[in-house]
Design an enzyme around this catalytic site. Structure first.
Site, mmCIF file in Angstrom:
data_model
loop_
_atom_site.group_PDB
_atom_site.id
_atom_site.type_symbol
_atom_site.label_atom_id
_atom_site.label_comp_id
_atom_site.label_asym_id
_atom_site.label_seq_id
_atom_site.Cartn_x
_atom_site.Cartn_y
_atom_site.Cartn_z
ATOM 1 N N LYS A 1 -61.841 -49.818 -24.695
ATOM 2 C CA LYS A 1 -61.669 -48.592 -23.912
ATOM 3 C C LYS A 1 -62.885 -47.677 -24.067
ATOM 4 C CE LYS A 1 -58.219 -44.850 -23.430
ATOM 5 N NZ LYS A 1 -56.980 -44.315 -24.040
ATOM 6 N N GLU B 1 -51.068 -50.779 -22.551
ATOM 7 C CA GLU B 1 -51.962 -50.342 -23.619
ATOM 8 C C GLU B 1 -51.157 -50.249 -24.911
ATOM 9 O OE1 GLU B 1 -54.812 -46.440 -24.548
ATOM 10 O OE2 GLU B 1 -53.074 -46.234 -23.239
ATOM 11 N N CYS C 1 -55.896 -46.751 -19.368
ATOM 12 C CA CYS C 1 -55.280 -45.421 -19.440
ATOM 13 C C CYS C 1 -56.231 -44.276 -19.062
ATOM 14 C CB CYS C 1 -54.671 -45.223 -20.820
ATOM 15 S SG CYS C 1 -53.310 -44.008 -20.826
#
Length: 515
Positions: free
Chosen positions: A358, A257, A394
């Site tokens: 995300k 990321e 994440c």
């Protein structure tokens, strides 16, 4: 990043028996059959992480390349075609020559078949370690308990003694089977490790070859890199990481990321100034190295914010040589429709062009990611080499429903780039969450984190390392520490099928009432 120099004083060897022609395969050398883009022999060599590799069999056309890439040495048994035990004895004789300056009593030997394309590096490492520590023979056993004679680690001294006991009166071991070797062992001398998935498969029949090809997914590299605040420094790091992954035979490389720029920098300004050129770099590397590159970036969003975007790019179709074009494999139906920008033909890396934004933003532990990042809304999967791969990022790892939803869309593995925030208990949380999400979704979780800068004391998330490969029943297959490094895994799709048969949580899940 993770390459090590060749050891000249080797204490761990692999003897690979190769060159066996199968009448049931039309007399073809089964060690040169191709499975998931590489010959079975090459797949065995790259799984054997030892000091020296000796291949007993003809080098053939590709032998010089295999020798150069894998540090292998080809030798022939004498007389030729005198049986597997004679071939093994020839390999041991070669080792003895290497150890002419000492007895080599502490050396360990992996005895491997060159027609076992789904052997795992972590399994071979475990067999070698067990044999060395216990001074016993450690062998792979199939699900039925059958010992795989050509996947075992032996103490060199014990292997020599067993061969000596079987040597024929007129010299040699011609026409003796490997079973005779194992008959020399006492009841307490053989330890076994149960195979997972299709790792004990060997190629003897067209059916076995077909099953191995069906089980073999793509080779994926996880690149744990340090992301610099200097964009140009990071670009050089990315180039080196992708080149190393390509040299390791990877068909996809996953970067962390926020590879474009780390958290704690001006995300919007850098996205405006550098995302386009970063995307061009990812595309260039994908095309140059003929693999898929997946990396975390930032793209401009409304209101002065950015999207935390994972970009996935395969080779540019327009630049592909004509002889690489071919029909795409058929793709089985998914439980739900794919995101429009993620659909691609299985086995055609040039078809991979996807972006995942995300969904879950890290507003936790005092951080407020939502102040600078706008959330995404769509799940994304890509298809590659017979496998379907989901993408998450994440903080998404704390939300099991996203992983289950990706699995219901057909994902057998989930790519998870990270920039994990450090702090008390965070290492333990990450390991636990990765294992839990693999179990929730019965997928292989592939997590690539940033390597934290050695002197970094800031509050922004800069990674903790700990990139990992987690099996579909929560097993930690491979894991790194905090330093930069590379993990490489060959996906075993049979393992995922077995996990879902044993633990059908995707079938058993039911909608729950909401408040």
């Amino acid at each position: 990043m993770s390459s090590q120099p060749h050891e000249t004083s080797a204490t761990t060897f692999a003897i690979v028996l190769a060159g066996g022609a199968s009448s049931r395969l039309g007399g073809t050398d089964k060690t040169r059959m191709e499975v998931a883009g590489a010959t079975t022999l090459e797949r065995v060599l790259r799984s054997a992480h030892v000091d020296e590799r000796i291949v007993v069999g003809p080098a053939g056309d590709g032998g010089p390349d295999l020798a150069r890439i894998h540090g292998a040495r080809f030798v022939l048994e004498d007389p030729p075609r005198s049986g597997p035990l004679a071939a093994l004895a020839r390999g041991v004789a070669e080792i003895s020559g290497d150890l002419s300056d000492g007895p080599g009593g502490g050396a360990t030997v992996l005895v491997l078949g060159g027609d076992m394309p789904l052997l795992r590096a972590e399994t071979l490492t475990a067999l070698t370690s067990t044999s060395a520590s216990e001074q016993k023979v450690a062998a792979l056993a199939g699900s039925d308990g059958h010992v795989q004679y050509l996947c075992a680690a032996w103490p060199l001294a014990r292997l020599r003694a067993a061969l000596d006991a079987l040597e024929q009166s007129d010299g040699g071991w011609a026409n003796l089977s490997l079973r005779r070797l194992y008959d020399q062992l006492g009841a307490d001398e053989l330890l076994t490790r149960r195979a997972a998935g299709a790792e004990d498969s060997d190629i003897d029949t067209p059916e076995a070859l077909g099953a191995a090809r069906d089980a073999a997914g793509p080779r994926i590299a996880l690149a744990q890199i340090e992301v610099s605040e200097d964009v140009e420094v990071t670009r050089r790091t990315v180039r080196a990481a992708v080149a190393e992954a390509a040299a390791a035979g990877a068909q996809l490389v996953l970067l962390p990321e926020a590879t474009l720029t780390p958290f704690g920098t001006d995300l919007h300004a850098i996205a405006d100034a550098h995302h386009d050129s970063f995307e061009q770099l990812i595309q260039e590397l994908a095309t140059t190295h003929r693999l898929v590159v997946v990396a975390g970036s930032f793209t401009p969003a409304d209101g002065g914010r950015v999207h935390n975007t994972v970009i996935a790019r395969g080779p540019d179709d327009e630049n592909r040589p004509a002889d690489e074009d071919g029909p795409a494999d058929e793709n089985g139906p998914a439980d739900e429709p794919l995101a429009a920008d993620a659909a691609g033909a299985i086995g055609e890396p040039g078809a991979v062009r996807a972006e995942y934004r995300k969904i879950h933003l890290f507003d936790a532990y005092g951080s407020r990611e939502s102040e600078t990042v706008a959330p995404g809304e769509e799940l994304v999967v890509i298809d590659l080499g017979g496998a379907r791969l989901g993408i998450a990022t994440c903080y998404d790892v704390r939300f099991p429903e996203q992983f289950s939803a990706l699995a219901r869309r057909g994902a057998q593995a989930i790519l998870l780039p990270l920039a994990w925030a450090d702090g008390p208990g965070k290492s333990e949380q990450l390991r636990l969450l990765l294992q839990a999400r693999a179990l929730d979704s019965t997928t292989v979780v592939l997590a690539a984190d940033q390597a934290p800068p050695a002197q970094y004391t800031g509050k922004a998330a800069r990674g903790i390392g700990q990139s990992a490969v987690i099996g579909p029943l929560g097993q930690i297959r491979q894991e790194l520490g905090r330093e930069p490094g590379l993990l490489v895994v060959d996906l075993d799709l049979e393992e995922v099928r077995d996990a879902r048969a044993a633990l059908p949580v995707l079938e058993h899940g039911v909608p729950l009432p909401r408040d």
